[in-house]
Design a protein around this motif. Sequence first.
Motif, PDB file in Angstrom:
ATOM      1  N   LYS A   1      -0.676 -15.781   6.209  1.00 30.39           N
ATOM      2  CA  LYS A   1      -1.428 -14.713   5.530  1.00 30.39           C
ATOM      3  C   LYS A   1      -0.488 -13.675   4.921  1.00 30.39           C
ATOM      4  O   LYS A   1      -0.883 -12.538   4.653  1.00 30.39           O
ATOM      5  CB  LYS A   1      -2.352 -14.026   6.548  1.00 30.39           C
ATOM      6  N   ASP A   2       0.777 -14.058   4.785  1.00 36.26           N
ATOM      7  CA  ASP A   2       1.804 -13.153   4.223  1.00 36.26           C
ATOM      8  C   ASP A   2       2.021 -11.894   5.055  1.00 36.26           C
ATOM      9  O   ASP A   2       2.356 -10.831   4.517  1.00 36.26           O
ATOM     10  CB  ASP A   2       1.468 -12.768   2.775  1.00 36.26           C
TER      11      ASP A   2
ATOM     12  N   ASN B   1       2.203 -15.464   9.186  1.00 35.44           N
ATOM     13  CA  ASN B   1       3.039 -15.690   7.997  1.00 35.44           C
ATOM     14  C   ASN B   1       2.231 -16.366   6.893  1.00 35.44           C
ATOM     15  O   ASN B   1       2.431 -16.088   5.704  1.00 35.44           O
ATOM     16  CB  ASN B   1       4.260 -16.543   8.360  1.00 35.44           C
TER      17      ASN B   1
ATOM     18  N   GLU C   1       4.291 -10.312   7.980  1.00 33.10           N
ATOM     19  CA  GLU C   1       5.494 -10.481   8.793  1.00 33.10           C
ATOM     20  C   GLU C   1       5.489  -9.389   9.857  1.00 33.10           C
ATOM     21  O   GLU C   1       5.746  -8.221   9.560  1.00 33.10           O
ATOM     22  CB  GLU C   1       6.750 -10.361   7.919  1.00 33.10           C
TER      23      GLU C   1
END
Lengths: 281, 281
Positions: free
Chosen positions: B28-29, B26, B31
């Motif tokens: 590192k963006d 998360n 999902e």
Amino acid sequence: MSSILKGKEVVKRVKEDIKRDIVDLNEKDIEPTLAIVRLGENPDDIAYEKSILKNCEGVGIEGKVYKKDLNISTEELINSVERLNEDDSIHGILIFRPLPKHIDEDIIAKTISPLKDVDCMNPLNLEKIFEGDMKGFAPCTPKAAVMIMDHYDIPLKGAHVVIINRSMVVGRPLSMMLLGKDSTVTICHSKTKDLKKFTNSADIIVTALGRSKYITNEYFNKESVVIDVGISFDEKGKMTGDVDFENVSPNVNAITPVPGGVGSLTTSVLLSHVVLAAKNI
Amino acid sequence: MSSILKGKEVVKRVKEDIKRDIVDLNEKDIEPTLAIVRLGENPDDIAYEKSILKNCEGVGIEGKVYKKDLNISTEELINSVERLNEDDSIHGILIFRPLPKHIDEDIIAKTISPLKDVDCMNPLNLEKIFEGDMKGFAPCTPKAAVMIMDHYDIPLKGAHVVIINRSMVVGRPLSMMLLGKDSTVTICHSKTKDLKKFTNSADIIVTALGRSKYITNEYFNKESVVIDVGISFDEKGKMTGDVDFENVSPNVNAITPVPGGVGSLTTSVLLSHVVLAAKNI
């Protein structure tokens, strides 16, 4: 009196089948052709190559050797294999292994067309063996072991087979093939405790240890069927199997000799794959 | 006193690992997202889907359901899978099986990107299991069986494991995984003669027969470790394993319950594969 399960008879039968198929193929103007890719000048490779070419000639398969420099890059080797994939006059591709360490063998294996992969190197063909699907190409040595047992009517259904080898070229594929024959299969290896306990209680023992005459009478009983896949050389430089053949052979039900057993059949299996590939185009 | 090898503890540990990994992802963006492809309205599929979605939510994985008509063509299903392969927001793809008979399952299996194949359907991933390479995706049930044994420190090296199952979803992959753990492995099945002889002399017995309470005390000794992968229902409709747990459990060294044993862990294995896929992008 124990039976000696010689490869010769099986080779004869396989070659007769091959020749019959080749007559049919020639009538359709197809000349089954095997491409042998060899890197460098390893004497073992050269000896094996000679033997294959001689066998090819004997049945009417054309063998073409593609000699590459030992320092060829993975990229260049991929290109060579791709050209063979695309060449309609080539039906089977055999690449001598092991490849030098700088070559990515996994990529080369995936590059070979599954339809020309007569030595079962491509993971797609190996996975079929994992499932027990024997319609396509299979690793030649375990297939030869099964063929020799089939030829001599060794009952496999419900038999307990102990395999001493867990490699991808012998033990693992052989175990999957034998499950397909309804055998109960035990896979032993260097970490197995009390190997004798397993071999003594088995109906059939297949050994591929590579230790000259290591397996002696105490591993077997009078009903044992012994399939020796090992190839070693004894202290006198004579080729032997894993089993102490001289002393064991009188005391078991049946046994394959070395030389002249499973190993003598593998090249014929390879040739039958070339014919299969030519028939499938 | 025998040990009851419950799945719960293992699930807890696996989920903790998953949650920790998801925090990193998360940041590192990323999902982690699982695409579930379901054909038709089979109640078993729907129940399994609900359970997966609930578990996904519990750890922070997004589950997206792609419902397809039961009469979808192979071609259309290939297109759907290809779109999921190309969709960067999807990390894992799970297709409920068995697929209807008119669908070519082999082609679908090959279509799933090996990098998103969290249920190990693609032959390229299965072949890795054949080789004993456990770094990627593995069939969830045999992996869960190995994980439960690892968690409870059941010694596998040199142990004799008897597996009663030879399918591609349990017995074959499990045997290859256990070879990788240096176990000696025997694969039994419906054609095995004198099954008790094998189970009685084994250190560990893994059974996946699917026959309610079929395996009784006479198959084991006091040192047996029993891993029950079977899921059946008894005459009263109660879920049971292959083993007559009530009568066997006091008389063996260790045993997994059903429910609450291996089966309770498989969804967590699947989720860990989704996280692995997300980490590998």
